[in-house]
Design a protein around this motif. Structure first.
Motif, short mmCIF file in Angstrom:
data_model
loop_
_atom_site.label_atom_id
_atom_site.label_comp_id
_atom_site.label_asym_id
_atom_site.label_seq_id
_atom_site.Cartn_x
_atom_site.Cartn_y
_atom_site.Cartn_z
N GLY A 92 30.71 35.63 41.43
CA GLY A 92 31.93 34.99 41.93
C GLY A 92 33.20 35.55 41.27
O GLY A 92 33.16 36.48 40.48
N ARG A 93 34.30 34.93 41.66
CA ARG A 93 35.61 35.35 41.23
C ARG A 93 35.76 35.43 39.71
O ARG A 93 36.43 36.32 39.16
N ALA A 94 35.17 34.46 39.00
CA ALA A 94 35.37 34.36 37.56
C ALA A 94 34.70 35.50 36.82
O ALA A 94 35.07 35.82 35.68
N SER A 95 33.74 36.18 37.49
CA SER A 95 33.01 37.23 36.80
C SER A 95 33.95 38.36 36.39
O SER A 95 33.68 39.09 35.44
N ARG A 96 35.07 38.48 37.10
CA ARG A 96 35.96 39.56 36.73
C ARG A 96 36.67 39.32 35.39
O ARG A 96 37.28 40.21 34.83
N LEU A 97 36.58 38.10 34.88
CA LEU A 97 37.26 37.79 33.63
C LEU A 97 36.40 38.13 32.42
O LEU A 97 36.89 38.12 31.30
N GLY A 98 35.11 38.41 32.64
CA GLY A 98 34.23 38.73 31.52
C GLY A 98 34.24 37.62 30.49
O GLY A 98 34.16 36.43 30.84
N GLU A 99 34.37 37.99 29.23
CA GLU A 99 34.32 37.03 28.13
C GLU A 99 35.33 35.89 28.30
O GLU A 99 35.12 34.78 27.81
N ARG A 100 36.43 36.17 28.95
CA ARG A 100 37.46 35.15 29.11
C ARG A 100 37.00 33.97 29.97
O ARG A 100 37.67 32.94 30.03
N SER A 101 35.87 34.15 30.67
CA SER A 101 35.38 33.04 31.50
C SER A 101 34.58 32.04 30.67
O SER A 101 34.22 30.98 31.15
N ARG A 102 34.30 32.36 29.42
CA ARG A 102 33.56 31.46 28.55
C ARG A 102 34.47 30.31 28.11
O ARG A 102 35.67 30.49 27.96
#
Ligand SMILES: Nc1ncnc2c1ncn2[C@@H]1O[C@H](COP(=O)(O)OP(=O)(O)O)[C@@H](O)[C@H]1O
Ligand SMILES: Nc1ncnc2c1ncn2[C@@H]1O[C@H](COP(=O)(O)OP(=O)(O)O)[C@@H](O)[C@H]1O
Ligand SMILES: [Mg+2]
Ligand SMILES: [Mg+2]
Ligand SMILES: [Mg+2]
Ligand SMILES: [Mg+2]
Lengths: 212, 332, 332, 212
Positions: free
Chosen positions: A177-187
């Motif tokens: 999904g969309r959040a995967s592009r944020l990498g570590e920042r999605s944690r």
């Protein structure tokens, strides 16, 4: 009782609609943190459209779920349309020929919904998506049933696992999904889809229990 | 916000109305408000060509409906996949009994909605096969081709698949050549300014002034890196340095080049970049058979350009050179 | 600055190189680096059509070189008139002995350079007549038509004049019909964000966010007033309220509508505005015979739209409907 | 002396080129206030191109002016190309058959240049343009000559009028060119074209005087 009547259980769909409408802003707020902030809008749009279609009609559980699934598939695109559309459609198909919804029937419903979603989405547990709620919930229900627990206990187990799975997404890094592009920042924040799925599963679980 | 819209929640509806009014010589509406079709579709005896995707990419996707191009298109919300129903309805509108090639881009939502639509089409007895464009080099390493997104290379895939269908190709032949087209196509994008979805009201990603994001996606998906803005010549080189070794393109190859603006970058600047692109290709012994420069696949008013290069063989060349008539691509 | 250029002083040169590489099927270079011509020009036995103007208006002006359109175009610096020599050379390239119609826009620099070119052409024995487009309603009151600027209506003037020349019209006939075209055409522009000339590096005028300038010119010339930004529907109405009474257009008229973006405004928004434009015209009993929506005459990456309406008679209709093949306008 | 030789007066063109090159930044600075800030760049570009063309050649006044006028017409578009191109071209034509440049010849040169410009531009005195320098300068020269003044005195009168005309533009509201769109806001600063025209006229005047 160890079962409830399909014919009496249209109320589950009513409760689902009410829950999503109530949680609309919260769902968008969560999506806004690592997504595009529209999850509540998308969900509310689909569920409210379904509400309109059902208005003034009578429906049992399988009919209500069919309408809900079809509405999501027909009117909500993106990812939510097919994912939740599939979930409700598969649930409906698994019980459409049943008069009584027993624990066995319910197990088939939730299992079918997981399989249906996995048929169209490559997401795995741990990817930070609604599957982190759905799959543990399904497994908890099935395990409880196989362990000989009664329907109500199975539903309790399912609800508890749904909540635990939902909360687990907080510490995950999004891989889909969309959040995967944020990498570590999605944690560090909950996943929006896992949140709506938690509301959906526990609403089904609690309402079903009240029908027993 | 300098958006010229009415209710931001209904931009797609309003846009479709204006589009259909303007282009009634090419497209027509269908019973599904989210499906437009070629006015002559389904074309008797021809494999149907379907595509679809989120809105905001004008002229994609509906601008590629037309003669020797797409027969029906499913229309999504801004940057969001069309519904399964829209894909299904597009498939129905395009099918003349010879089957339907659904040629779309590799995005999670589109994948799922197309899959759902295909399940239902199967029940209706319509044969549907797909090619999933994955031309964006920057979206995943070469070892994970199946994860790569589809970008402007889709235009060339539609051109080739649409031509093959019009030449009388069977569904398998159309699928095979469209797959070959995308397999031989590589793209990369450079972003220099973000865009704003009308209903959101602020950019959903940032590109600092004076910088450029190499490898940006069509919805602002982050790319390979962010650098200080380079000259047009250096940008051309940077993009080719990513594209050329990836396929790889080699001396002696003949190619089609498509250089598209992302929306707000003046076409003047696109020609400036293209000039250097062709120079470098020529230096490397790669012959440009045909080139397209302009706003072929945009992302609202994002700034930047995407470069797409497709390696030709005789079959692809014949398909690329076939005339076509659509809003986004007219070729005699 | 998110410009994708090399040396900002040579953007026009660099752009021309890329343009010619891309469109060698339609245009060719001439001995004058600032003149491009239709590859078949001068067309034997046909009146030559020439235009020219400053750069930065893609696809204008060079994008309208082609079959049944312009034969040769003089190219200026960004937003600055071409030289007298360029106009003269364009005239020479276009002339097949039947004379040349120079159809350009009413700007001081262009007027002076064309006049100088005509003096020299006369010495060479080439007959040149002009039509000076003045379709921009907002640039002067109706009592001072001769002061009005030419804007996107020029595209329709070229279409009509180019068609007439290809039909075998004499120089006087071409001039008469092109003059009739522009006399029956009214335009107005709405600006929502300014643009930046690469060599200058900052916008040379301002439009505050959330406001729109009604009547803005193609180089940011100030318009009638500045207002809070309206909805697309209200903008459509505002523009028609200026255009309709000016000619006036009346119930029963048949018209061509050209709605152009100014550069960075997404084409989606242009269709949204167009939708309401056609609705209002229809409500007023004015029939839209044909419409063009897209980036037909831009101003770098300015935001906003221009609306152009031309009243048709049979002769104009025949000319508008004639096929044409150029970069900016392809019509079968 | 009451005249100078055409053959000796190529130096006037040399001085014009030097002056414009020297004043480049000042001209742009003035244009920047109510225009687009490129007047010095435009003028310098044209005059420097002419310098290159003349390099290594010998030329009299009319030949030098012809080259200057042609260069402006050929290589500088916009408004300056035709306006100054016309000015120098007409000056050149008015003296190309003359060996001696007398006050009468010079009067014809400057008169022709005004007429040439008026042929292509509708600008009037008072519109805040180079004509506010040029026309008073021409009139002063012609009046002085008709009043029986000698060539040098006529040139002095011309230079003085050019300066006065140039300065008059400060209080004018632009009615022509880019600055006209500013309306009242164009008042209070000198006009760029009137400024370059002042440098041109006075350079011609002073250099011509030094040749007498
Ligand atoms: N491929 C996928 N499989 C499973 N769940 C997904 C997938 N893609 C996205 N999701 C879920 O969708 C949620 C976001 O939904 P929503 O905001 O409605 O859609 P969008 O991301 O298109 O704006 C995410 O939080 C995630 O749980
Ligand atoms: N139509 C005209 N007639 C006479 N002078 C003009 C005219 N238009 C512009 N000018 C002069 O040109 C000057 C500006 O020249 P320049 O900056 O080189 O061109 P631009 O305005 O195209 O940038 C003005 O100060 C004015 O004196
Ligand atoms: Mg979304
Ligand atoms: Mg979302
Ligand atoms: Mg200037
Ligand atoms: Mg200028």
């Amino acid at each position: 009782m160890s079962s409830f009547k399909n014919a009496d259980a249209g109320v589950i769909v009513d409760q689902l609609i009410k829950t999503i409408q109530k949680e609309r802003d919260y769902l968008s707020e969560i999506d806004g943190k690592i997504g595009d902030g529209d999850h509540g809008i998308n969900m509310n749009k689909g569920f409210t459209m379904c509400e309109k279609k059902l208005e003034g009609t009578t429906y049992n559980l399988s009919e209500g779920l069919t309408t809900l699934g079809e509405t999501l598939l027909e009117d909500i695109g993106g990812s939510m349309g097919p994912l939740y559309g599939m979930l409700f459609d598969e649930m409906a198909q698994a019980c459409e020929d049943e008069e009584e919804i027993t624990a066995d029937v319910f197990a088939e419903m939730i299992t079918a919904s997981v399989e249906g979603i996995q048929d169209i989405s490559p997401a795995q547990v741990g990817d930070k998506s609604l599957l982190d709620t759905l799959i543990p919930a399904k497994e908890a229900f099935v395990e409880a049933k196989e362990a000989g627990k009664d329907f109500a206990e199975c539903l309790d187990a399912m609800n508890a696992a749904a909540e635990k799975g939902w909360q687990s997404t907080k510490d995950l890094v999004a891989k889909i999904g969309r959040a995967s592009r944020l990498g570590e920042r999605s944690r560090g924040v909950l996943d929006a889809g896992a949140t709506s799925c938690y509301f959906i599963i526990t609403t089904i679980g609690s309402t079903a229990k009240s029908l027993l | 916000m300098n958006r010229i819209v009415n209710n931001p929640d209904f931009v797609v509806e309003d846009m479709l109305k204006g589009f259909v009014k303007t282009h009634k010589d090419i497209v027509s509406t269908t019973e599904d408000a989210r499906v437009l079709k070629y006015k002559n579709a389904p074309v008797e005896g021809k494999v149907g060509i379907v595509t679809g995707g989120g809105s905001g990419h004008k002229p994609a996707f509906i601008g590629y409906i037309g003669e020797n191009l797409c027969d029906a298109v499913a229309v999504g919300e801004i940057f969001s996949s069309p519904t399964a129903k829209a894909f299904l309805d597009a498939i129905k509108e395009a099918d003349s009994g010879k089957g339907v090639a659904c040629l779309y881009g590799n995005y999670a939502g589109d994948n799922m909605n197309v899959k759902m639509a295909m399940r239902k089409a199967k029940k209706l007895g319509i044969e549907v096969k797909t090619v999933v464009a994955n031309d964006d080099c920057a979206s995943a390493p070469k070892t994970e081709l199946e994860k790569r997104r589809g970008v402007a290379g889709e235009v060339l895939m539609w051109k080739v698949g649409g031509a093959k269908a019009s030449m009388g190709g069977s569904l398998d032949e159309v699928i095979a050549v469209a797959q070959k087209a995308i397999d031989n196509t590589r793209s990369v994008g450079i972003g220099t300014a973000p865009c704003t979805i009308p209903a959101v009201g602020h950019p959903n990603f940032q590109i600092e002034d004076g910088t450029m994001e190499v490898g940006i996606g069509h919805h602002g998906e982050p790319g390979i890196n962010v650098q200080p803005l380079k000259t047009a010549d250096d940008i051309a080189e940077e993009m080719l340095d990513i594209i050329i070794p990836d396929l790889p393109f080699e001396s002696g190859d003949e190619v089609v080049v498509l250089l598209s603006g992302l929306g707000a970058t003046p076409v003047m600047e696109q020609y400036i970049v293209y000039n250097r692109v062709e120079e470098i290709l020529t230096e490397k012994g790669i012959k440009v058979h045909r080139s397209y420069v302009g706003n072929y696949f945009t992302s609202l008013e994002m700034m930047g350009v995407t470069l797409t290069v497709m390696k030709l063989d005789d079959e692809l060349k014949e398909c690329i050179d076939m005339p076509a008539n659509s809003v986004g691509l007219k070729q005699f």
